[in-house]
Design an enzyme around this catalytic site. Structure first.
Site, mmCIF file in Angstrom:
data_model
loop_
_atom_site.group_PDB
_atom_site.id
_atom_site.type_symbol
_atom_site.label_atom_id
_atom_site.label_comp_id
_atom_site.label_asym_id
_atom_site.label_seq_id
_atom_site.Cartn_x
_atom_site.Cartn_y
_atom_site.Cartn_z
ATOM 1 N N HIS A 193 0.835 -1.211 0.000
ATOM 2 C CA HIS A 193 0.000 0.000 0.000
ATOM 3 C C HIS A 193 0.869 1.261 0.000
ATOM 4 O O HIS A 193 1.871 1.329 0.707
ATOM 5 C CB HIS A 193 -0.871 0.043 1.250
ATOM 6 C CG HIS A 193 -2.001 -0.929 1.263
ATOM 7 N ND1 HIS A 193 -1.829 -2.287 1.433
ATOM 8 C CD2 HIS A 193 -3.344 -0.733 1.137
ATOM 9 C CE1 HIS A 193 -3.008 -2.880 1.414
ATOM 10 N NE2 HIS A 193 -3.946 -1.960 1.230
ATOM 11 N N ASN A 200 8.031 -4.525 3.429
ATOM 12 C CA ASN A 200 6.617 -4.183 3.553
ATOM 13 C C ASN A 200 6.044 -4.578 4.919
ATOM 14 O O ASN A 200 5.304 -3.821 5.535
ATOM 15 C CB ASN A 200 5.815 -4.859 2.440
ATOM 16 C CG ASN A 200 4.331 -4.593 2.540
ATOM 17 O OD1 ASN A 200 3.898 -3.460 2.740
ATOM 18 N ND2 ASN A 200 3.524 -5.635 2.421
#
Length: 294
Positions: free
Chosen positions: A136, A168
């Site tokens: 994201h 991440n």
């Protein structure tokens, strides 16, 4: 395409040269777009939060004008060639990030952005078996006040390939949590995140920009990611922090401050200016040091 409004640039000036289209496709002036009636957000939000989030989020200017989309609680510029964002900009307040026990990631899934032509979209199959996470840019954890806000962060135009373990799921997540901690301390926080493709020296002594692409749609794997955080104080001053992190496994003992960089180094690498309409005189601190006012 529910919840998405296109932004049409009619000139270089902010607001004065910008028109919006509402959900029915009607063109709105910037002034009219301030009306909460034209904004697709939950009725449960207060009047301030129901105001046009585009106006507030982009008050310090658009970094660039390529393929801009107004999502339900953030604004994005999409890179159709690389199938990842150019940048994503969020405006976060304590109310916006407030925990809602009825909101859950288990209720949502990643989905294609059907506002983008199929030629230029990324798909879930591009990521499948690639070895990369769907990372994201507008963090899911920043948009937990309403389920539809959280869901909207899972659109693939908000996603870029990120190394999973060690990036991440670790230091990038740590940086996102750090941002949410700042939101609780300031009046509001603006966050601009995006990919970078940085050169490196090769054995022949020359510099090259090299990056992997994945899937049938050749989704670019950025070499680095940036995140610039602009925090507004109660006295209308601003603290700014700018980070660049390599898209690779990073030792968990390396502190976030090791990745602080000058804002202009990101601008030069990315090809656009960030928060350019923010007066220098209103900056209090930059990367933890007193800001230069000139």
């Amino acid at each position: 395409m529910a919840g998405i409004r296109y932004i049409i640039i009619a000139g270089a000036g902010f607001l004065g040269g910008i028109l919006y289209r509402d959900k029915a496709g009607h063109t709105l002036s910037a002034a009219r777009s301030l009306s909460p009636a034209n904004v697709d957000v939950p009725a449960a939000m207060d009047i301030d939060e129901r105001g046009d989030h585009v106006i507030e989020t982009m008050k310090f200017g658009f970094p660039s004008y390529e393929s801009i989309r107004s999502r339900k609680s953030y604004v994005i510029s999409y890179d159709r060639r690389n199938r990842v964002p150019n940048w994503v900009l969020e405006r976060l307040t304590p109310n916006h990030i407030a925990y809602n026990e009825n909101v859950s990631r288990s209720k949502t899934e990643f989905f294609e952005d059907d506002s983008i032509h199929p030629y230029f979209r990324s798909t879930n199959s591009d990521y499948r078996g690639s070895g990369y996470d769907r990372g994201h840019l507008a963090a899911a954890g920043n948009h937990r006040s309403f389920q539809e806000f959280l869901d909207d962060t899972f659109v693939l135009s908000n996603i870029a390939p990120q190394v999973g373990k060690g990036f991440n799921r670790d230091i990038w997540n740590k940086l996102e949590k750090y941002v949410r901690g700042l939101v609780k301390k300031y009046r509001q926080v603006y966050v601009c995140s995006g990919p970078l493709y940085l050169p490196r020296n090769e054995a022949d002594g020359k510099k090259y920009v090299k990056y992997e692409v994945i899937g049938a749609n050749n989704v670019a794997v950025p070499t680095h990611f940036f995140k610039i955080i602009l925090c507004e104080t109660e006295s209308n001053e601003y603290d700014l922090e700018a980070y660049v992190l390599p898209n690779t496994v990073i030792d968990e003992n390396v502190p976030l401050k090791a990745f602080l960089v000058p804002r202009d180094s990101i601008e030069r690498a990315a090809g656009f200016l960030l928060f350019e309409k923010l007066p220098l005189t209103s900056l209090r601190n930059v990367n933890g040091l007193p800001a230069l006012k000139k």
